[in-house]
Scaffold this motif. Structure first.
Motif, PDB file in Angstrom:
ATOM      1  N   GLY A  79       6.593   4.313   7.395  1.00  0.00           N
ATOM      2  CA  GLY A  79       7.185   5.054   6.281  1.00  0.00           C
ATOM      3  C   GLY A  79       6.164   5.421   5.211  1.00  0.00           C
ATOM      4  O   GLY A  79       6.535   5.715   4.083  1.00  0.00           O
ATOM      5  N   LEU A  80       4.885   5.365   5.559  1.00  0.00           N
ATOM      6  CA  LEU A  80       3.804   5.690   4.622  1.00  0.00           C
ATOM      7  C   LEU A  80       2.926   6.775   5.244  1.00  0.00           C
ATOM      8  O   LEU A  80       2.764   6.800   6.470  1.00  0.00           O
ATOM      9  N   PRO A  81       2.351   7.644   4.418  1.00  0.00           N
ATOM     10  CA  PRO A  81       1.435   8.643   4.975  1.00  0.00           C
ATOM     11  C   PRO A  81       0.251   7.954   5.659  1.00  0.00           C
ATOM     12  O   PRO A  81      -0.336   7.020   5.103  1.00  0.00           O
ATOM     13  N   LEU A  82      -0.078   8.417   6.847  1.00  0.00           N
ATOM     14  CA  LEU A  82      -1.202   7.854   7.603  1.00  0.00           C
ATOM     15  C   LEU A  82      -2.373   8.830   7.520  1.00  0.00           C
ATOM     16  O   LEU A  82      -2.267   9.984   7.966  1.00  0.00           O
ATOM     17  N   ILE A  83      -3.455   8.358   6.919  1.00  0.00           N
ATOM     18  CA  ILE A  83      -4.631   9.194   6.728  1.00  0.00           C
ATOM     19  C   ILE A  83      -5.677   8.815   7.777  1.00  0.00           C
ATOM     20  O   ILE A  83      -6.140   7.677   7.806  1.00  0.00           O
ATOM     21  N   ALA A  84      -6.017   9.764   8.635  1.00  0.00           N
ATOM     22  CA  ALA A  84      -7.055   9.507   9.645  1.00  0.00           C
ATOM     23  C   ALA A  84      -8.409   9.727   8.988  1.00  0.00           C
ATOM     24  O   ALA A  84      -8.668  10.791   8.417  1.00  0.00           O
ATOM     25  N   GLU A  85      -9.238   8.704   9.056  1.00  0.00           N
ATOM     26  CA  GLU A  85     -10.564   8.799   8.426  1.00  0.00           C
ATOM     27  C   GLU A  85     -11.563   8.062   9.294  1.00  0.00           C
ATOM     28  O   GLU A  85     -11.266   7.000   9.835  1.00  0.00           O
TER      29      GLU A  85
ATOM     30  N   ALA B 129       0.840  -1.207   0.000  1.00  0.00           N
ATOM     31  CA  ALA B 129       0.000   0.000   0.000  1.00  0.00           C
ATOM     32  C   ALA B 129       0.871   1.252   0.000  1.00  0.00           C
ATOM     33  O   ALA B 129       1.978   1.259   0.548  1.00  0.00           O
ATOM     34  N   ASP B 130       0.325   2.322  -0.626  1.00  0.00           N
ATOM     35  CA  ASP B 130       1.055   3.589  -0.682  1.00  0.00           C
ATOM     36  C   ASP B 130       0.689   4.503   0.479  1.00  0.00           C
ATOM     37  O   ASP B 130       1.486   5.350   0.883  1.00  0.00           O
ATOM     38  N   LEU B 131      -0.538   4.375   0.945  1.00  0.00           N
ATOM     39  CA  LEU B 131      -1.009   5.154   2.084  1.00  0.00           C
ATOM     40  C   LEU B 131      -1.823   4.226   2.982  1.00  0.00           C
ATOM     41  O   LEU B 131      -2.438   3.265   2.499  1.00  0.00           O
ATOM     42  N   ILE B 132      -1.843   4.550   4.265  1.00  0.00           N
ATOM     43  CA  ILE B 132      -2.632   3.760   5.213  1.00  0.00           C
ATOM     44  C   ILE B 132      -3.750   4.643   5.757  1.00  0.00           C
ATOM     45  O   ILE B 132      -3.508   5.791   6.161  1.00  0.00           O
TER      46      ILE B 132
END
Ligand SMILES: CC(=O)N[C@H](C=O)[C@@H](O)[C@H](O)[C@H](O)COP(=O)(O)O
Length: 147
Positions: free
Chosen positions: A99-105, A65-68
């Motif tokens: 090491g991946l952008p973490l998106i809070a959703e 995955a590129d983003l989590i």
């Protein structure tokens, strides 16, 4: 099948496609890694894995995955459905240093909750219901005023 939905969004212009990034069985029986590879091979879209737990996030990172995203926290049985965003999970995933952008959703309904999610380690936040769904917003006011 999941790939085809992702590809439709890419063809429509999306730069990032979000898909179920949990460890649950997928409708087409493909693994998450296979699905992510298919998207990467046939498009330039980045893949955001919608996760429901730290173990999901670890597996999604491993799968490419590129983003989590914390999108499915509280919806898969692994985490309680918190009143607002699952700040504990955001902290756990941030601490894992993937090491991946973490998106809070998920359940970010106030500016303060967005701030708290960023402070917990998110790279960015997704706010949906609170800015797109007047019926829900009206319901929140109604519930508060009824006591
Ligand atoms: C669980 C699930 O499938 N959530 C969906 C994600 O794709 C959407 O229904 C949510 O609106 C979105 O995650 C944003 O959350 P909120 O609407 O609480 O800001």
């Amino acid at each position: 099948m999941v790939f085809h939905f992702a590809n439709d969004f890419f063809q429509a212009g999306a730069h990032i496609v979000a898909l179920d990034g949990t460890r649950r069985q997928r409708p087409d029986q493909k693994s998450l890694a296979e699905t992510i590879s298919a998207v990467h091979e046939r498009s330039s879209a980045l893949v955001m894995a919608d996760c429901g737990s730290l173990d999901d996030a670890l597996a999604a990172a491993e799968a490419g995955a590129d983003l989590i995203g914390t999108t499915l926290a509280g919806y898969t049985g692994e985490r309680n459905k918190t009143e607002g965003p699952d700040l504990e999970l955001i902290e756990q995933i941030a601490a894992a240093n993937l090491g991946l952008p973490l998106i809070a959703e998920g359940r970010i309904h106030t500016p303060a909750q967005a701030r708290a999610a960023m402070d917990a380690g998110a790279f960015a936040v997704v706010v949906e219901t609170a800015i797109t769904h007047p019926a829900s917003i009206t319901g929140w006011f109604d519930a508060a005023l009824r006591g």
